[in-house]
Design a protein around this motif. Structure first.
Motif, short mmCIF file in Angstrom:
data_model
loop_
_atom_site.label_atom_id
_atom_site.label_comp_id
_atom_site.label_asym_id
_atom_site.label_seq_id
_atom_site.Cartn_x
_atom_site.Cartn_y
_atom_site.Cartn_z
N THR A 361 58.37 30.45 25.79
CA THR A 361 57.36 31.08 26.63
C THR A 361 57.85 32.45 27.06
O THR A 361 58.87 32.58 27.72
CB THR A 361 57.08 30.22 27.87
OG1 THR A 361 56.59 28.93 27.46
CG2 THR A 361 56.05 30.88 28.77
N ARG A 362 57.11 33.49 26.70
CA ARG A 362 57.48 34.86 27.02
C ARG A 362 56.78 35.38 28.27
O ARG A 362 57.27 36.28 28.94
CB ARG A 362 57.17 35.77 25.83
CG ARG A 362 57.93 35.39 24.57
CD ARG A 362 57.60 36.34 23.42
NE ARG A 362 58.28 35.95 22.20
CZ ARG A 362 58.11 36.57 21.03
NH1 ARG A 362 57.25 37.58 20.94
NH2 ARG A 362 58.77 36.16 19.95
N ALA A 363 55.61 34.86 28.55
CA ALA A 363 54.87 35.24 29.76
C ALA A 363 53.87 34.14 30.06
O ALA A 363 53.40 33.45 29.14
CB ALA A 363 54.15 36.58 29.57
N SER A 364 53.56 33.93 31.33
CA SER A 364 52.59 32.91 31.70
C SER A 364 51.90 33.33 32.98
O SER A 364 52.44 34.11 33.78
CB SER A 364 53.26 31.54 31.88
OG SER A 364 54.19 31.58 32.94
N THR A 365 50.69 32.81 33.20
CA THR A 365 49.94 33.12 34.41
C THR A 365 48.91 32.04 34.66
O THR A 365 48.44 31.39 33.71
CB THR A 365 49.25 34.50 34.28
OG1 THR A 365 48.65 34.85 35.53
CG2 THR A 365 48.17 34.48 33.23
N SER A 366 48.55 31.85 35.92
CA SER A 366 47.45 30.96 36.28
C SER A 366 46.16 31.77 36.28
O SER A 366 46.14 32.92 36.74
CB SER A 366 47.68 30.35 37.66
OG SER A 366 48.81 29.51 37.66
N LEU A 367 45.09 31.18 35.81
CA LEU A 367 43.79 31.85 35.78
C LEU A 367 42.99 31.41 37.00
O LEU A 367 42.89 30.21 37.29
CB LEU A 367 43.03 31.52 34.50
CG LEU A 367 43.35 32.40 33.28
CD1 LEU A 367 44.81 32.31 32.88
CD2 LEU A 367 42.45 32.03 32.09
N ALA A 368 42.46 32.37 37.73
CA ALA A 368 41.71 32.10 38.96
C ALA A 368 40.26 31.77 38.63
O ALA A 368 39.63 32.41 37.77
CB ALA A 368 41.79 33.30 39.89
N ALA A 369 39.71 30.77 39.33
CA ALA A 369 38.33 30.34 39.11
C ALA A 369 37.37 31.26 39.86
O ALA A 369 37.59 31.59 41.03
CB ALA A 369 38.14 28.90 39.57
N GLY A 370 36.31 31.67 39.18
CA GLY A 370 35.27 32.47 39.80
C GLY A 370 34.03 31.64 40.06
O GLY A 370 33.86 30.53 39.52
N ASP A 371 33.12 32.15 40.87
CA ASP A 371 31.89 31.41 41.18
C ASP A 371 31.00 31.24 39.95
O ASP A 371 30.15 30.35 39.92
CB ASP A 371 31.10 32.15 42.27
CG ASP A 371 31.86 32.18 43.59
OD1 ASP A 371 32.72 31.29 43.80
OD2 ASP A 371 31.61 33.11 44.40
N ASP A 372 31.18 32.10 38.94
CA ASP A 372 30.33 32.04 37.75
C ASP A 372 30.88 31.09 36.69
O ASP A 372 30.34 31.03 35.58
CB ASP A 372 30.17 33.43 37.15
CG ASP A 372 31.52 34.07 36.79
OD1 ASP A 372 32.56 33.46 37.08
OD2 ASP A 372 31.51 35.18 36.21
N GLY A 373 31.96 30.36 36.98
CA GLY A 373 32.52 29.42 36.02
C GLY A 373 33.61 29.99 35.15
O GLY A 373 34.25 29.26 34.39
N HIS A 374 33.86 31.30 35.25
CA HIS A 374 34.91 31.93 34.46
C HIS A 374 36.26 31.81 35.17
O HIS A 374 36.35 31.93 36.39
CB HIS A 374 34.58 33.40 34.21
CG HIS A 374 33.49 33.61 33.21
ND1 HIS A 374 33.73 33.92 31.88
CD2 HIS A 374 32.13 33.55 33.33
CE1 HIS A 374 32.59 34.04 31.24
NE2 HIS A 374 31.60 33.83 32.09
#
Length: 606
Positions: A361-374
């Motif tokens: 693993t060279r880089a990682s991140t958590s993806l934040a939830a938006g109100d539009d489902g993205h």
């Protein structure tokens, strides 16, 4: 849906059935896949086991039935042993029978003609997979041949690749061997929007081929962890692609109820194809729970699934750039409808990772939830060139979904040394870079060199004369301003006279290593000062190394001829300069340590 999946399995005859892939925006188009295999004589050495045949069989297995496909070979002539047709049971059988034609070797390597002929026929979403181990090599001799080869290479980049891109033809390239013209293949792929993959060994060929196929036909996967994978109640069928060594023990698949399945002992509705280097197992309506894999499998093994619940993402560009962050956007859908709000499961977590081909693993991140489902996030800028993978993972208490996409990471500018080593030309590869928003600095053995713009996206560096017997590094740094944000980073070092007998000690990272030395904001934060200190120390070490090499040569001569040589003034000047350089280096390092101890901390800013 489960009944439809079972019906599909029963209706396909004449060998292993094709998978039902996930229906996202790319895969929903009918792909037209044209595979071009290099059969020049050098393939005897670079692919002695004819793994091209295994790669072709893998493609014949994984291409969906809705696709069209064709097979081409080229050397000095272009042939089409398997014409364009629907990928069905008969097409798959014919593809698997072509192994002998992949060792029908020819003398030359006419890449331009191969691409022209394979791309001529109209089709749907056309993808060309070009596998070659060399460079443009046309019949002829002497200067006439050299000019003919160069003209063909320039035509590929300047006219043919842009023409293919305008017609919607995507060219994916696979480079096999160290002698391949990698720059040419990368530029063709980048212009046409394809993936450029490198297989440095014949064994890596299947992995590269798989990365390209997943670009053409993406699908959801279940992660394999601790020798197994979890099947949830929304999975309607899975396809396990398990890589292994040729002499590996037989692989077994064990269901949640403990029942063991093998190549020779499995139910009629479970399809199992065995190859010397991989097994493909298709299971309709699998039991819910933990499935185990018994036997040694390769890290590139994967389990793709058919499910109404799917992980989706924007199609990532196949080419990424050193020093530039990677934006990610993902969402979940069921039966093609995006899940939002209360439809999303509680506690859902989505992550993105940049992984090397060895699984690191060279880089990682958590993806934040938006109100539009993205779910959105940004991966830290890559720091090494070469092939890698972007992995998206959505995890809840009830299920897991994963997406994997191969990418090729390249420097944002290319560097070219002219024939007499008097000048370096830099050209912007990143589509948004130009001389207005990009500043490049260069240094050679501690001496700052002038970098002059030469057009909208090109720079020139005039080089001082360098001893041809000495290998020295040219250090390059970039400062980029885009969208109101400014940052600096170091480019891979360009080594001058790489084959010279004398190397400057501790001076550089080889450009083929693919690593960046540092990345920092351009302001006076600690990271940037450390990078600057490291560069200054590197330059001093480079000078000291060069002097040490010279002193070593002089010492050997001194030992063999003490009297006359000891009276030579240059000898003692070199030893005196070396002593002075080491003294300065020692004093400078004490100064840096003292400065760092007393430096007040500043908050970094852009």
């Amino acid at each position: 849906m489960r009944a439809l999946f079972a019906l599909w399995l029963l209706c396909v005859g004449g060998g292993l059935a094709s998978p039902v892939w996930a229906q996202d925006s790319v895969a929903s188009r009918t792909p037209d896949v044209r595979m071009i295999f290099d059969v020049s004589g050098s393939m005897k050495a670079n692919d002695p086991g004819n793994l091209r045949a295994s790669a072709l069989q893998l493609a014949a297995t994984l291409l969906p039935s809705r696709a069209r496909g064709s097979v081409w070979t080229f050397g000095s002539q272009v042939r089409n042993p398997l014409p364009d047709g629907n990928v069905d049971a008969q097409w798959r059988r014919r593809a698997r029978s072509l192994a002998p034609q992949l060792v029908d070797y020819q003398q030359f390597t006419d890449i331009e003609q191969a691409l022209r002929e394979a791309s001529q026929a109209d089709g749907g979403q056309r993808h060309i997979i070009l596998l070659t181990d060399g460079m443009v090599d046309l019949p002829g001799s002497g200067e006439a041949k050299r000019m003919r080869d160069q003209a063909s290479r320039e035509a590929l980049i300047a006219s043919l690749a842009p023409a293919l891109a305008s017609r919607g033809v995507v060219v994916h390239t696979i480079a096999l061997s160290q002698n391949v013209d990698r720059e040419l293949l990368e530029r063709i792929s980048r212009i046409t929007g394809g993936l450029a993959a490198v297989a440095e060994t014949p064994e890596a060929l299947l992995r590269a081929f798989l990365d390209v196929l997943e670009r053409i036909v993406p699908r959801d996967q279940l992660p394999i962890e601790k020798g197994g994978f979890d099947v949830d109640d929304e999975v309607e069928g899975f396809n396990a692609l398990l890589f292994h060594d040729e002499d590996a023990p037989e692989i077994s698949l064990v269901g949640p109820d403990g029942k063991r399945y093998t190549r020779d002992d499995h139910p009629d509705d479970m399809l199992w194809q065995s190859n010397p280097r991989y097994d493909v197992i298709r299971v309709p309506e699998p039991q819910v729970g933990k499935w185990r894999i018994e036997g040694p499998i390769g890290r590139d093994s994967r389990v793709s699934i058919e499910s109404a619940l799917q992980l989706r993402s924007d199609t990532l560009p196949p080419t990424l750039y050193l020093g530039f962050d990677i934006p990610l956007d993902a969402w979940l859908s069921r039966e093609g409808e995006m899940l939002t709000g209360a439809a999303l499961p509680d506690g859902i977590q989505v992550r993105g990772e940049l992984r090397g081909l060895e699984g690191d693993t060279r880089a990682s991140t958590s993806l934040a939830a938006g109100d539009d489902g993205h779910f959105t996030g940004t991966l830290q800028a890559p720091e090494r060139i070469g092939n890698a993978r972007i992995v998206l993972n959505a995890d809840s208490d009830a299920w897991t979904r994963e997406r994997v996409q191969g990418v090729n990471i390249v420097p944002p500018v290319t560097t070219t040394l002219n024939d007499d080593a008097s000048q370096v030309t830099l050209k912007a590869q990143h589509p948004r870079l130009n001389v207005g928003n990009t500043q490049i600095s260069a240094s050679l053995l501690g001496e700052t060199l002038d970098v002059a713009s030469d057009g909208e996206r090109t720079w020139q560096i005039a080089l001082p004369k360098v001893d041809p017997d000495q290998s020295v590094p040219l250090n390059l740094d970039m400062t980029v301003t885009l969208d109101g944000h400014t940052w600096s980073f170091a480019l891979p070092t360009l080594r001058l006279n790489p084959e010279a007998r004398i190397g400057v000690s501790g001076a550089d990272v080889n450009v083929n290593d693919g690593s960046m030395r540092a990345k920092a904001l351009p302001d006076d934060d600690a990271g940037f000062e450390k990078k600057r200190d490291a560069r200054q120390e590197q330059d001093l070490l480079a000078k000291a190394g060069a002097l040490w090499d010279q002193a070593s040569d002089d010492w050997q001569a001194l030992r063999s001829n003490v009297g006359p040589y000891a009276r030579h003034p240059t000898t003692w000047a070199v030893f005196a300069a070396l002593l002075l350089a080491l003294t300065i280096l020692w004093g400078w390092r004490r100064h840096v340590r003292r400065r760092r101890r007393h430096r007040r901390r500043r908050e970094p800013h852009v």
